[in-house]
Design a protein around this motif. Structure first.
Motif, PDB file in Angstrom:
ATOM      1  N   THR A   1      -1.341   4.770  -0.999  1.00 38.08           N
ATOM      2  CA  THR A   1      -0.099   4.478  -0.413  1.00 38.08           C
ATOM      3  C   THR A   1      -0.097   3.303   0.476  1.00 38.08           C
ATOM      4  O   THR A   1       0.732   2.933   0.855  1.00 38.08           O
ATOM      5  CB  THR A   1       0.027   5.670   0.822  1.00 38.08           C
ATOM      6  N   GLN A   2      -0.962   2.411   0.475  1.00 38.33           N
ATOM      7  CA  GLN A   2      -1.223   1.158   0.952  1.00 38.33           C
ATOM      8  C   GLN A   2      -2.047   0.139   0.192  1.00 38.33           C
ATOM      9  O   GLN A   2      -2.659   0.532  -0.839  1.00 38.33           O
ATOM     10  CB  GLN A   2      -2.007   1.184   2.523  1.00 38.33           C
TER      11      GLN A   2
ATOM     12  N   GLN B   1      -4.011  -3.751   0.542  1.00 40.29           N
ATOM     13  CA  GLN B   1      -4.616  -4.490   1.471  1.00 40.29           C
ATOM     14  C   GLN B   1      -4.275  -5.911   0.925  1.00 40.29           C
ATOM     15  O   GLN B   1      -4.322  -6.360  -0.342  1.00 40.29           O
ATOM     16  CB  GLN B   1      -6.047  -4.509   1.567  1.00 40.29           C
TER      17      GLN B   1
ATOM     18  N   LEU C   1      -2.939  -4.371   6.354  1.00 39.30           N
ATOM     19  CA  LEU C   1      -2.727  -3.264   5.381  1.00 39.30           C
ATOM     20  C   LEU C   1      -1.276  -3.087   5.272  1.00 39.30           C
ATOM     21  O   LEU C   1      -0.390  -3.134   6.260  1.00 39.30           O
ATOM     22  CB  LEU C   1      -3.455  -1.782   6.065  1.00 39.30           C
TER      23      LEU C   1
ATOM     24  N   GLU D   1       2.379  -1.368   3.380  1.00 43.22           N
ATOM     25  CA  GLU D   1       2.679  -0.058   2.731  1.00 43.22           C
ATOM     26  C   GLU D   1       3.017  -0.607   1.208  1.00 43.22           C
ATOM     27  O   GLU D   1       3.354  -1.680   0.865  1.00 43.22           O
ATOM     28  CB  GLU D   1       3.965   0.334   3.399  1.00 43.22           C
TER      29      GLU D   1
ATOM     30  N   ASP E   1      -4.195   9.039  -0.183  1.00 40.62           N
ATOM     31  CA  ASP E   1      -3.826   7.908   0.863  1.00 40.62           C
ATOM     32  C   ASP E   1      -4.785   6.964   0.629  1.00 40.62           C
ATOM     33  O   ASP E   1      -5.174   6.529   1.683  1.00 40.62           O
ATOM     34  CB  ASP E   1      -3.668   8.647   2.267  1.00 40.62           C
TER      35      ASP E   1
ATOM     36  N   ILE F   1      -5.938   2.866  -0.190  1.00 40.73           N
ATOM     37  CA  ILE F   1      -5.775   1.437  -0.037  1.00 40.73           C
ATOM     38  C   ILE F   1      -6.295   0.770  -1.150  1.00 40.73           C
ATOM     39  O   ILE F   1      -7.479   0.697  -1.405  1.00 40.73           O
ATOM     40  CB  ILE F   1      -6.599   1.107   1.103  1.00 40.73           C
TER      41      ILE F   1
END
Length: 577
Positions: free
Chosen positions: A145-146, A148, A153, A155, A198, A200
């Motif tokens: 969901t994210q 880097q 971070l 979206e 969720d 990254i």
């Protein structure tokens, strides 16, 4: 396998060096790909540092030096390439000793990823516990969901996802195996089960897994042998197509099927599709098993090669399962019918050639033996039926079998063959072989009986007439050895004349024949008589004309055979690699 490129959302790096030797430089590159700066030994860029961290912690391989100082990998080659990449940046497993791995989800072809839960035992905060994941980029994005970027971070919007997928496609188009990296901090410090939601997304690496230089040649030899090589891989379809083009397996006319497309196909549709498909990409173990079964149901003989546990079901199902001796897992080796000592596709091609040589040799020896025996039967039985004296006495038949069936037929059976002359797959015995045996045996038998009868009619004594029939049968069978030697191959007289074993065996047989006729003690023992040299002209004429006359006779038999115009399609051999 070597890591070549590292890409995050807005940065990229090039990795130098080759193989598992941890020497090489990591350089930051501009958008155009031009190297602009060398990294420090301890790179501080957040995304690169995180990718290096995941490469070491989400990894079960070991990078070691052997006794000769060569760097080798114990474990998966992909993970070995990641260890080498980390070592080039000065990051080694020793630097991660404070990290304790508590849980692991092993790599699964269905999910295309591997995850571990690790805790920094030197840390004091709950944020020191993480889920680290590596796997196929498109699979990871479904759980992220994210993303880097420069330590921040962001979206994971559709636009950013599009950029990442474009980067993935670019690397895949360069025939690189692409691996994505993602992580997520955990709040529970008791190392819970990995939760892959969720996540990254950090970035990806492109690894070069080039085919061996000789692999393309082996593929072409396989195609010339009538073997259909098929690529089954978990890689991205673009990567698979690029490598297949390098190997000469794909020219754009064949189909490329992905695992998602296979899921939507029925077994009947898959059976139709495999005939025109050269590449199966992003597949699972279940897909591999279905593909092998589909080829078999289409009448193919399938040899499945592989090295991983996920290849085991398909290897067991295949007609011949082949495991890699160096990189193969123990489960795969135990399941397979063959284990390659050296992980070289060319070994499989050589095995096919060797197998066909053995099949061809058995066929030649069988044809040679049956031809001579049929001729002897015709001569003896026809003479009895016609009320003529016996053309051969028992001791002469025994000598004939010894001269013609021992050395010449044995040499045909063990002939190494000329493997540069690629031949089609043959059966040990079929209708074509029997027709040739019948035609040649009948011509030789009737020709010998005709000379025997003509000799008696011209006043030749019975012992001499028997010697003429005996010499005709032996000469004809020895000359037939030449014809059967060339049967089913593109070899010329020059090829078999260089076979010293064949020439030597025939030489011994000819000398034995002459000795039985012209050495008085041997002639008395075998109830033979010397024949005049003028009689050798019709003897050699009959013996030498059998092969030439049998060709139109076989063609005539073929033309009158029902269904000759519609031969049955022969099964092709399919190698699934």
């Amino acid at each position: 396998m070597t890591v070549r490129h590292v890409i995050s959302l807005n940065r990229s790096w090039e990795v130098g060096g080759t193989g598992y030797d941890p020497s090489g430089e990591i350089r930051r590159t501009a958008v155009s790909g031009r190297a602009v700066a060398a990294l420090e030994q301890s790179p501080q860029q957040p995304e690169l540092a995180r990718i290096l961290q995941i490469s070491l912690l989400c990894n079960n391989a070991k990078l070691e030096q052997d006794d000769e100082g060569h760097w080798i990998v114990k474990g998966d080659p992909t993970e070995g390439a990641l260890l080498t990449f980390a070592a080039k940046a000065g990051t080694r497993p020793e630097t991660m000793r404070q990290w304790h791995r508590g849980k692991e989800i092993p790599f699964d072809s269905n999910t295309g990823k591997m995850s571990v839960v690790c805790k920094d035992t030197a840390g004091t905060e709950s944020q020191d516990c993480y889920v680290f994941t590596k796997g196929a980029v498109e699979m990871l994005l479904q759980r992220c969901t994210q993303v880097q970027s420069d330590g921040r971070l962001l979206e994971l919007t559709e636009e950013r996802k599009r950029i990442i997928l474009e980067q993935n496609g670019k690397l895949s188009g360069e025939a690189l195996r692409v691996l994505g990296f993602a992580y997520r901090p955990l709040t529970d410090g008791d190392l819970p089960e990995p939760d892959e939601r969720d996540m990254i997304f950090v970035g990806m690496v492109g690894m070069m897994d080039p085919p061996k230089p000789e692999a393309a040649h082996s593929i072409q030899e396989a195609l010339a042998l009538g073997v259909k090589p098929v690529m089954i891989t978990g890689d991205h379809p673009i990567t698979a197509i690029s490598i297949a083009r390098q190997l000469g397996m794909y020219d754009g006319s064949q189909r490329v099927l992905s695992g998602h497309e296979l899921d939507r196909m029925t077994d009947e549709e898959l059976q139709e599709a495999v005939e025109h498909t050269a590449i199966f990409a992003r597949v699972s173990p279940e897909h591999k098993l279905r593909i092998v079964r589909a080829f078999q149901q289409r009448g193919h003989l399938v040899a499945m090669t592989g090295d991983g546990i996920n290849d085991t079901p398909a290897i067991k199902q295949a007609n011949v399962g082949i495991a890699m001796g160096r990189t193969g897992t123990e489960v795969t080796k135990q399941t397979a019918d063959m284990v390659l000592k050296e992980d070289d596709f060319g070994t499989i091609v050589e095995a096919v050639k060797e197998g066909r040589t053995i099949m061809g040799n058995i066929r030649k020896a069988l044809g040679c033996l049956l031809t001579g025996n049929l001729a002897e039967i015709i001569v003896s039985s026809a003479a009895v039926i016609l009320g003529m004296p016996l053309p051969l006495v028992p001791v002469q038949i025994l000598l004939m079998n010894l001269i013609t069936d021992a050395l010449p037929a044995m040499v045909l059976a063990i002939n190494p063959g000329n493997k540069t002359k690629l031949t089609e797959r043959v059966e040990i015995a079929d209708g074509n072989l029997y027709r040739k045996v019948f035609a040649r045996g009948a011509l030789l038998g009737l020709g010998s009986l005709g000379l025997f009868a003509a000799s008696l009619a011209s006043g030749v004594p019975l012992p001499a007439a028997r010697s003429i029939a005996f010499a005709t049968l032996v000469s004809g069978q020895l000359m037939q050895t030449f014809s059967w030697r060339q049967e089913g191959s593109a070899e010329s007289v020059k090829d078999w004349s260089q076979d010293r074993f064949l020439v030597g065996a025939l030489g011994v047989s000819w000398l034995s024949l002459l000795a039985a006729l012209y050495i008085p003690p041997a002639a008395r023992f075998f109830h033979a008589a010397p024949i005049a040299w003028s009689h050798w002209i019709p003897v050699l004429a009959v013996a030498g004309s059998v092969t030439l006359l049998s060709k139109p006779l076989v063609a005539w038999i073929e033309s009158g055979r029902p269904g000759a115009a519609n031969p049955v399609r022969q099964m092709r051999t399919a190698v699934v690699a």
